[in-house]
Write a protein that holds these residues in place. Structure first.
Motif, PDB file in Angstrom:
ATOM      1  N   GLY A 163     -27.788 145.618 158.121  1.00  0.00           N
ATOM      2  CA  GLY A 163     -28.416 145.540 156.951  1.00  0.00           C
ATOM      3  C   GLY A 163     -26.020 144.758 156.595  1.00  0.00           C
ATOM      4  O   GLY A 163     -25.116 145.006 157.472  1.00  0.00           O
ATOM      5  N   PHE A 164     -26.280 144.050 155.359  1.00  0.00           N
ATOM      6  CA  PHE A 164     -24.791 143.356 155.018  1.00  0.00           C
ATOM      7  C   PHE A 164     -24.815 144.420 153.315  1.00  0.00           C
ATOM      8  O   PHE A 164     -25.433 144.379 152.825  1.00  0.00           O
ATOM      9  N   GLY A 165     -23.339 143.879 153.387  1.00  0.00           N
ATOM     10  CA  GLY A 165     -23.359 144.332 152.260  1.00  0.00           C
ATOM     11  C   GLY A 165     -23.164 143.385 150.687  1.00  0.00           C
ATOM     12  O   GLY A 165     -23.107 142.187 151.204  1.00  0.00           O
ATOM     13  N   TYR A 166     -21.883 143.738 149.555  1.00  0.00           N
ATOM     14  CA  TYR A 166     -22.483 142.929 149.093  1.00  0.00           C
ATOM     15  C   TYR A 166     -21.110 141.706 147.999  1.00  0.00           C
ATOM     16  O   TYR A 166     -21.518 140.555 147.772  1.00  0.00           O
ATOM     17  N   SER A 167     -20.212 142.533 148.925  1.00  0.00           N
ATOM     18  CA  SER A 167     -19.211 141.341 148.909  1.00  0.00           C
ATOM     19  C   SER A 167     -18.987 140.289 149.829  1.00  0.00           C
ATOM     20  O   SER A 167     -18.920 140.365 150.832  1.00  0.00           O
ATOM     21  N   ALA A 168     -18.152 139.530 149.044  1.00  0.00           N
ATOM     22  CA  ALA A 168     -18.226 137.546 149.874  1.00  0.00           C
ATOM     23  C   ALA A 168     -17.280 138.571 151.589  1.00  0.00           C
ATOM     24  O   ALA A 168     -17.075 138.466 152.062  1.00  0.00           O
ATOM     25  N   ALA A 169     -15.853 138.779 150.845  1.00  0.00           N
ATOM     26  CA  ALA A 169     -15.204 139.467 152.247  1.00  0.00           C
ATOM     27  C   ALA A 169     -15.678 139.959 153.370  1.00  0.00           C
ATOM     28  O   ALA A 169     -15.690 140.300 154.770  1.00  0.00           O
ATOM     29  N   ARG A 170     -16.845 140.840 152.724  1.00  0.00           N
ATOM     30  CA  ARG A 170     -17.817 141.605 153.710  1.00  0.00           C
ATOM     31  C   ARG A 170     -18.135 141.011 154.303  1.00  0.00           C
ATOM     32  O   ARG A 170     -18.554 141.524 155.489  1.00  0.00           O
ATOM     33  N   ARG A 171     -18.641 140.404 153.813  1.00  0.00           N
ATOM     34  CA  ARG A 171     -20.250 140.098 154.860  1.00  0.00           C
ATOM     35  C   ARG A 171     -20.121 139.076 155.384  1.00  0.00           C
ATOM     36  O   ARG A 171     -19.978 138.754 156.299  1.00  0.00           O
ATOM     37  N   HIS A 173     -16.836 138.842 157.482  1.00  0.00           N
ATOM     38  CA  HIS A 173     -16.519 140.060 158.857  1.00  0.00           C
ATOM     39  C   HIS A 173     -17.636 140.965 158.813  1.00  0.00           C
ATOM     40  O   HIS A 173     -17.689 140.244 160.488  1.00  0.00           O
ATOM     41  N   GLN A 174     -19.152 141.065 158.332  1.00  0.00           N
ATOM     42  CA  GLN A 174     -20.436 141.607 159.097  1.00  0.00           C
ATOM     43  C   GLN A 174     -20.713 140.273 159.544  1.00  0.00           C
ATOM     44  O   GLN A 174     -20.994 140.788 161.048  1.00  0.00           O
ATOM     45  N   ALA A 175     -20.714 139.047 159.243  1.00  0.00           N
ATOM     46  CA  ALA A 175     -20.971 138.133 160.030  1.00  0.00           C
ATOM     47  C   ALA A 175     -20.392 137.543 161.804  1.00  0.00           C
ATOM     48  O   ALA A 175     -21.039 137.730 162.509  1.00  0.00           O
ATOM     49  N   ARG A 176     -18.584 137.890 161.401  1.00  0.00           N
ATOM     50  CA  ARG A 176     -18.588 137.597 162.546  1.00  0.00           C
ATOM     51  C   ARG A 176     -18.526 139.124 163.845  1.00  0.00           C
ATOM     52  O   ARG A 176     -19.169 138.788 164.792  1.00  0.00           O
ATOM     53  N   VAL A 177     -18.857 139.981 163.683  1.00  0.00           N
ATOM     54  CA  VAL A 177     -19.667 141.172 163.978  1.00  0.00           C
ATOM     55  C   VAL A 177     -21.087 141.140 164.985  1.00  0.00           C
ATOM     56  O   VAL A 177     -20.964 141.362 166.024  1.00  0.00           O
ATOM     57  N   ALA A 259     -20.342 151.436 172.934  1.00  0.00           N
ATOM     58  CA  ALA A 259     -19.906 150.532 173.336  1.00  0.00           C
ATOM     59  C   ALA A 259     -19.233 149.388 173.585  1.00  0.00           C
ATOM     60  O   ALA A 259     -18.629 148.792 172.844  1.00  0.00           O
ATOM     61  N   LEU A 260     -20.468 148.588 172.471  1.00  0.00           N
ATOM     62  CA  LEU A 260     -20.263 147.071 172.339  1.00  0.00           C
ATOM     63  C   LEU A 260     -19.618 146.995 170.828  1.00  0.00           C
ATOM     64  O   LEU A 260     -18.737 146.293 170.323  1.00  0.00           O
ATOM     65  N   LEU A 261     -20.300 147.466 169.875  1.00  0.00           N
ATOM     66  CA  LEU A 261     -20.151 147.473 168.213  1.00  0.00           C
ATOM     67  C   LEU A 261     -18.443 147.950 168.301  1.00  0.00           C
ATOM     68  O   LEU A 261     -17.964 146.731 167.748  1.00  0.00           O
ATOM     69  N   ALA A 262     -17.742 148.719 169.066  1.00  0.00           N
ATOM     70  CA  ALA A 262     -16.540 149.656 168.583  1.00  0.00           C
ATOM     71  C   ALA A 262     -15.302 148.547 168.715  1.00  0.00           C
ATOM     72  O   ALA A 262     -14.411 148.747 168.115  1.00  0.00           O
ATOM     73  N   PRO A 263     -15.584 147.573 169.746  1.00  0.00           N
ATOM     74  CA  PRO A 263     -13.900 146.468 169.460  1.00  0.00           C
ATOM     75  C   PRO A 263     -14.378 145.328 168.465  1.00  0.00           C
ATOM     76  O   PRO A 263     -13.785 144.658 168.327  1.00  0.00           O
ATOM     77  N   LEU A 264     -15.462 145.285 167.832  1.00  0.00           N
ATOM     78  CA  LEU A 264     -15.756 144.452 167.007  1.00  0.00           C
ATOM     79  C   LEU A 264     -15.987 144.651 165.438  1.00  0.00           C
ATOM     80  O   LEU A 264     -15.591 144.223 164.540  1.00  0.00           O
ATOM     81  N   ASP A 265     -14.441 145.723 165.440  1.00  0.00           N
ATOM     82  CA  ASP A 265     -13.843 146.630 164.478  1.00  0.00           C
ATOM     83  C   ASP A 265     -15.325 146.808 163.447  1.00  0.00           C
ATOM     84  O   ASP A 265     -14.139 145.971 161.874  1.00  0.00           O
ATOM     85  N   PRO A 266     -16.353 147.104 163.359  1.00  0.00           N
ATOM     86  CA  PRO A 266     -17.370 146.616 162.276  1.00  0.00           C
ATOM     87  C   PRO A 266     -17.140 147.759 160.924  1.00  0.00           C
ATOM     88  O   PRO A 266     -17.827 147.634 160.081  1.00  0.00           O
ATOM     89  N   ALA A 267     -16.510 148.659 160.777  1.00  0.00           N
ATOM     90  CA  ALA A 267     -16.057 149.776 159.866  1.00  0.00           C
ATOM     91  C   ALA A 267     -15.139 149.189 158.417  1.00  0.00           C
ATOM     92  O   ALA A 267     -14.912 149.954 158.236  1.00  0.00           O
ATOM     93  N   HIS A 268     -14.382 148.322 159.271  1.00  0.00           N
ATOM     94  CA  HIS A 268     -13.317 147.270 157.824  1.00  0.00           C
ATOM     95  C   HIS A 268     -14.120 145.671 157.693  1.00  0.00           C
ATOM     96  O   HIS A 268     -14.770 145.730 158.310  1.00  0.00           O
ATOM     97  N   ASP A 269     -12.814 145.404 156.659  1.00  0.00           N
ATOM     98  CA  ASP A 269     -13.989 144.154 155.999  1.00  0.00           C
ATOM     99  C   ASP A 269     -13.396 142.907 156.339  1.00  0.00           C
ATOM    100  O   ASP A 269     -11.881 143.298 156.536  1.00  0.00           O
TER     101      ASP A 269
END
Length: 269
Positions: A163-171, A173-177, A259-269
């Motif tokens: 899923g995706f967040g609501y703020s433009a900045a978060r979205r 970064h989520q697209a990059r992840v 292992a795939l997600l951790a290097p992508l820094d998914p817990a930050h915006d």
């Protein structure tokens, strides 16, 4: 002291009642947006508030000493050691657009641990339930069946919900992840309801799930359903689920996705 099964019975009865009200009383022209929260796209309708009011009133009528945490009404204290964690409509945007994938989610916690959870998808005719140590189940027109997550699914064959967040900045970064995930998995599904995604995982309809920004009410019932179906629900590096990050999958698949997600820094915006 009430058993998890007794708490589940109350959760199921209440969630079903709220689901019926949300279907039957939904305005023909669609519900009114009465508030926005984190951004203009993060909406609250009058039906979110009406459903949470119904849920709290019904539970409180039977259990006046319990605490509550609800998406719309905030937190209220209790003296019993039991807290109800409520999402009156998980997938409000789906509900707003009259899409079927929205849910009523109710979990009962005892001393901070979820012991019973019910997720009703009224438009799908489905009820997902779990009790701590008692397994997870799906009830539908096809009957009742015990749930088991898919295990040891290679990432290349894994269907992953997110899923995706609501703020433009978060979205952004989520697209990059997401671009770092898509080449390595079978495909992505974005349904618009975190608790529905977790129930789909428990039912074997998807193989994994991850998302930043989920709140306690989004995942309290769904996480119990997943764990009772044999899955694993955590944040990054063994942390508990939190608004920072949540991910879930069956054994083997969880470790590979982490292992795939951790290097992508998914817990930050």
């Amino acid at each position: 002291m009430s058993t998890p099964e007794e708490l589940l019975d109350l959760a199921v009865r209440t969630a079903r009642a709220a689901g019926r009200m949300l279907v039957e009383d939904r305005p023909a022209a669609g519900p009114d947006v009465v508030q926005t929260k984190s951004s203009p796209t993060d909406v609250v309708t009058q039906m979110d508030r009406a459903a949470e009011k119904l849920i709290i009133e019904r539970i409180r009528a039977e259990r006046p000493d319990d605490a509550f945490l609800g998406e719309e009404g905030g937190e209220s204290a209790g003296a019993s050691g039991v807290r109800w964690v409520i999402d009156p409509i998980d997938g409000t945007v789906n509900y707003l657009y009259d899409l079927p994938d929205w849910a009523v989610s109710i979990a009962a916690e005892r001393d901070g641990t979820a012991v019973a959870g019910a997720v009703v998808l009224p438009r799908r005719g489905e009820l997902f339930t779990a009790t701590l140590g008692g397994g997870a189940f799906l009830e539908s027109a096809a009957g009742r069946r015990r749930l088991h997550v898919n295990a040891d699914v290679p990432l290349a064959s894994a269907l992953v919900a997110t899923g995706f967040g609501y703020s433009a900045a978060r979205r952004a970064h989520q697209a990059r992840v997401l671009t770092g995930v898509v080449p390595h998995v079978r495909d992505i599904r974005r349904g618009g309801s975190a608790c529905n995604d977790l129930c789909a995982l428990a039912a074997g309809r998807v193989d994994a799930y991850y998302e930043r920004g989920v709140q306690a009410w989004d995942v309290a019932a769904g996480a119990l359903i997943v764990t009772e179906a044999g899955g694993r629900v955590e944040g990054l590096n063994g942390a508990p689920t939190s608004p920072e990050f949540a991910m879930a999958a069956g054994p083997g698949t969880f470790e590979a996705l982490h292992a795939l997600l951790a290097p992508l820094d998914p817990a930050h915006d």
